[in-house]
Design a protein around this motif. Structure first.
Motif, mmCIF file in Angstrom:
data_model
loop_
_atom_site.group_PDB
_atom_site.id
_atom_site.type_symbol
_atom_site.label_atom_id
_atom_site.label_comp_id
_atom_site.label_asym_id
_atom_site.label_seq_id
_atom_site.Cartn_x
_atom_site.Cartn_y
_atom_site.Cartn_z
ATOM 1 N N PRO A 29 0.798 -1.227 0.000
ATOM 2 C CA PRO A 29 0.000 0.000 0.000
ATOM 3 C C PRO A 29 0.833 1.282 0.000
ATOM 4 C CG PRO A 29 -0.867 -1.542 1.606
ATOM 5 C CD PRO A 29 0.408 -2.136 1.085
ATOM 6 N N ASN A 30 2.088 1.222 0.462
ATOM 7 C CA ASN A 30 2.938 2.414 0.493
ATOM 8 C C ASN A 30 3.713 2.610 -0.802
ATOM 9 O OD1 ASN A 30 2.202 2.972 3.168
ATOM 10 N ND2 ASN A 30 3.706 1.487 3.899
ATOM 11 N N GLY A 31 3.547 1.703 -1.761
ATOM 12 C CA GLY A 31 4.258 1.819 -3.034
ATOM 13 C C GLY A 31 5.633 1.205 -3.041
ATOM 14 N N TRP A 32 5.966 0.413 -2.011
ATOM 15 C CA TRP A 32 7.276 -0.225 -1.947
ATOM 16 C C TRP A 32 7.261 -1.555 -2.679
ATOM 17 C CZ3 TRP A 32 11.221 2.564 -0.411
ATOM 18 C CH2 TRP A 32 10.970 3.656 0.414
ATOM 19 N N GLN A 33 8.400 -1.874 -3.263
ATOM 20 C CA GLN A 33 8.550 -3.141 -3.980
ATOM 21 C C GLN A 33 8.543 -4.289 -2.983
ATOM 22 O OE1 GLN A 33 11.802 -3.297 -6.792
ATOM 23 N NE2 GLN A 33 12.398 -5.271 -5.983
ATOM 24 N N THR A 34 7.732 -5.293 -3.224
ATOM 25 C CA THR A 34 7.701 -6.477 -2.363
ATOM 26 C C THR A 34 7.765 -7.718 -3.247
ATOM 27 O OG1 THR A 34 5.292 -6.588 -2.377
ATOM 28 C CG2 THR A 34 6.310 -5.341 -0.593
ATOM 29 N N ILE A 35 8.138 -8.804 -2.642
ATOM 30 C CA ILE A 35 8.176 -10.081 -3.344
ATOM 31 C C ILE A 35 7.735 -11.149 -2.352
ATOM 32 C CG2 ILE A 35 10.613 -10.506 -2.843
ATOM 33 C CD1 ILE A 35 10.781 -11.723 -5.685
ATOM 34 N N ALA A 36 6.945 -12.082 -2.823
ATOM 35 C CA ALA A 36 6.444 -13.147 -1.957
ATOM 36 C C ALA A 36 7.616 -14.000 -1.463
ATOM 37 C CB ALA A 36 5.436 -14.007 -2.701
ATOM 38 N N PRO A 37 7.595 -14.446 -0.216
ATOM 39 C CA PRO A 37 8.706 -15.230 0.331
ATOM 40 C C PRO A 37 9.025 -16.478 -0.485
ATOM 41 C CG PRO A 37 7.222 -14.586 2.084
ATOM 42 C CD PRO A 37 6.584 -14.173 0.790
ATOM 43 N N GLU A 38 8.009 -17.104 -1.076
ATOM 44 C CA GLU A 38 8.280 -18.328 -1.837
ATOM 45 C C GLU A 38 9.031 -18.063 -3.138
ATOM 46 O OE1 GLU A 38 3.927 -17.181 -2.506
ATOM 47 O OE2 GLU A 38 5.204 -17.446 -0.780
ATOM 48 N N HIS A 39 9.154 -16.804 -3.532
ATOM 49 C CA HIS A 39 9.889 -16.460 -4.751
ATOM 50 C C HIS A 39 11.225 -15.801 -4.447
ATOM 51 C CE1 HIS A 39 6.444 -17.520 -7.131
ATOM 52 N NE2 HIS A 39 5.682 -16.719 -6.416
ATOM 53 N N MET A 40 11.596 -15.708 -3.177
ATOM 54 C CA MET A 40 12.854 -15.083 -2.781
ATOM 55 C C MET A 40 13.987 -16.102 -2.784
ATOM 56 S SD MET A 40 11.528 -12.892 0.456
ATOM 57 C CE MET A 40 12.764 -11.644 0.549
ATOM 58 N N SER A 41 15.195 -15.638 -3.045
ATOM 59 C CA SER A 41 16.367 -16.499 -2.910
ATOM 60 C C SER A 41 16.792 -16.483 -1.453
ATOM 61 C CB SER A 41 17.541 -16.005 -3.725
ATOM 62 O OG SER A 41 17.172 -15.327 -4.845
ATOM 63 N N ILE A 42 17.308 -17.594 -1.025
ATOM 64 C CA ILE A 42 17.797 -17.703 0.344
ATOM 65 C C ILE A 42 19.317 -17.591 0.298
ATOM 66 C CG2 ILE A 42 18.009 -19.218 2.343
ATOM 67 C CD1 ILE A 42 15.352 -20.446 1.534
ATOM 68 N N PHE A 43 19.864 -16.748 1.149
ATOM 69 C CA PHE A 43 21.314 -16.614 1.203
ATOM 70 C C PHE A 43 21.924 -17.894 1.742
ATOM 71 C CE2 PHE A 43 25.042 -15.902 3.811
ATOM 72 C CZ PHE A 43 25.914 -15.425 2.848
ATOM 73 N N MET A 44 22.843 -18.447 1.001
ATOM 74 C CA MET A 44 23.575 -19.627 1.429
ATOM 75 C C MET A 44 25.063 -19.357 1.204
ATOM 76 S SD MET A 44 21.232 -21.681 2.419
ATOM 77 C CE MET A 44 21.678 -23.384 2.422
ATOM 78 N N PRO A 45 25.924 -19.928 2.034
ATOM 79 C CA PRO A 45 27.365 -19.701 1.856
ATOM 80 C C PRO A 45 27.857 -20.089 0.466
ATOM 81 C CG PRO A 45 26.970 -20.718 3.974
ATOM 82 C CD PRO A 45 25.657 -20.712 3.240
ATOM 83 N N SER A 46 27.238 -21.076 -0.170
ATOM 84 C CA SER A 46 27.683 -21.504 -1.496
ATOM 85 C C SER A 46 27.460 -20.431 -2.553
ATOM 86 C CB SER A 46 26.973 -22.787 -1.905
ATOM 87 O OG SER A 46 25.580 -22.558 -2.001
ATOM 88 N N SER A 47 26.656 -19.412 -2.238
ATOM 89 C CA SER A 47 26.426 -18.353 -3.214
ATOM 90 C C SER A 47 27.563 -17.327 -3.218
ATOM 91 C CB SER A 47 25.093 -17.657 -2.935
ATOM 92 O OG SER A 47 25.117 -17.028 -1.673
ATOM 93 N N LEU A 48 28.526 -17.492 -2.320
ATOM 94 C CA LEU A 48 29.655 -16.566 -2.228
ATOM 95 C C LEU A 48 30.899 -17.150 -2.888
ATOM 96 C CD1 LEU A 48 29.327 -15.584 1.531
ATOM 97 C CD2 LEU A 48 28.632 -14.221 -0.433
ATOM 98 N N GLN A 49 31.821 -16.269 -3.243
ATOM 99 C CA GLN A 49 33.137 -16.702 -3.715
ATOM 100 C C GLN A 49 33.916 -17.247 -2.520
ATOM 101 O OE1 GLN A 49 34.185 -16.592 -6.912
ATOM 102 N NE2 GLN A 49 32.189 -15.778 -7.512
ATOM 103 N N ILE A 50 34.890 -18.100 -2.772
ATOM 104 C CA ILE A 50 35.668 -18.712 -1.693
ATOM 105 C C ILE A 50 36.367 -17.651 -0.845
ATOM 106 C CG2 ILE A 50 37.653 -20.197 -1.194
ATOM 107 C CD1 ILE A 50 36.792 -21.905 -3.580
ATOM 108 N N ALA A 51 36.908 -16.627 -1.495
ATOM 109 C CA ALA A 51 37.604 -15.571 -0.750
ATOM 110 C C ALA A 51 36.638 -14.852 0.192
ATOM 111 C CB ALA A 51 38.230 -14.576 -1.725
ATOM 112 N N ASP A 52 35.402 -14.621 -0.265
ATOM 113 C CA ASP A 52 34.410 -13.961 0.585
ATOM 114 C C ASP A 52 33.994 -14.861 1.747
ATOM 115 O OD1 ASP A 52 34.408 -11.650 -0.950
ATOM 116 O OD2 ASP A 52 32.840 -12.401 -2.278
ATOM 117 N N MET A 53 33.865 -16.166 1.489
ATOM 118 C CA MET A 53 33.541 -17.100 2.577
ATOM 119 C C MET A 53 34.613 -17.050 3.656
ATOM 120 S SD MET A 53 32.104 -20.686 1.171
ATOM 121 C CE MET A 53 32.308 -20.680 -0.589
ATOM 122 N N GLN A 54 35.858 -17.047 3.230
ATOM 123 C CA GLN A 54 36.960 -17.012 4.197
ATOM 124 C C GLN A 54 36.988 -15.689 4.938
ATOM 125 O OE1 GLN A 54 40.172 -17.913 1.542
ATOM 126 N NE2 GLN A 54 39.960 -20.134 1.820
#
Length: 102
Positions: A29-54
């Protein structure tokens, strides 16, 4: 999460040109962008580069994620093996019944 930078994450009003790009976008209702939770990506460590994980200290968590993914794959393979074995049993049973009936 500690150590993870969220500088590039921000809420912004929905622009007309955004809507065709992602069919899962909605507007609250405020005009903000929203997305349904079932369509969101979940952050997982595998989504990072090895250097960033370290750098973020997520190496242990990444190895745990890998173990969970391997377990999930093994469960899926076991399900396939059971289904194929069941189909094989049914096929052999039906073929034998058909051959004996002739």
């Amino acid at each position: 999460m500690e150590g993870i930078e969220n500088d590039d994450l921000s809420l912004r009003p929905v622009e007309e040109e955004d809507l065709p790009l992602n069919p899962h976008l909605d507007e609250d209702p405020n005009g903000w962008q929203t997305i349904a939770p079932e369509h969101m990506s979940i952050f997982m460590p595998s989504s990072l580069q090895i250097a960033d994980m370290q750098r973020l200290g997520l190496v242990t968590m990444a190895s745990q994620e890998l173990e969970l993914r391997q377990g999930q794959a093994n469960d899926a393979l076991e399900g396939l093996r059971l289904a194929l074995g069941h189909k094989s049993l049914l096929f052999r049973t039906k073929v034998r019944v058909l051959l004996q009936g002739e």
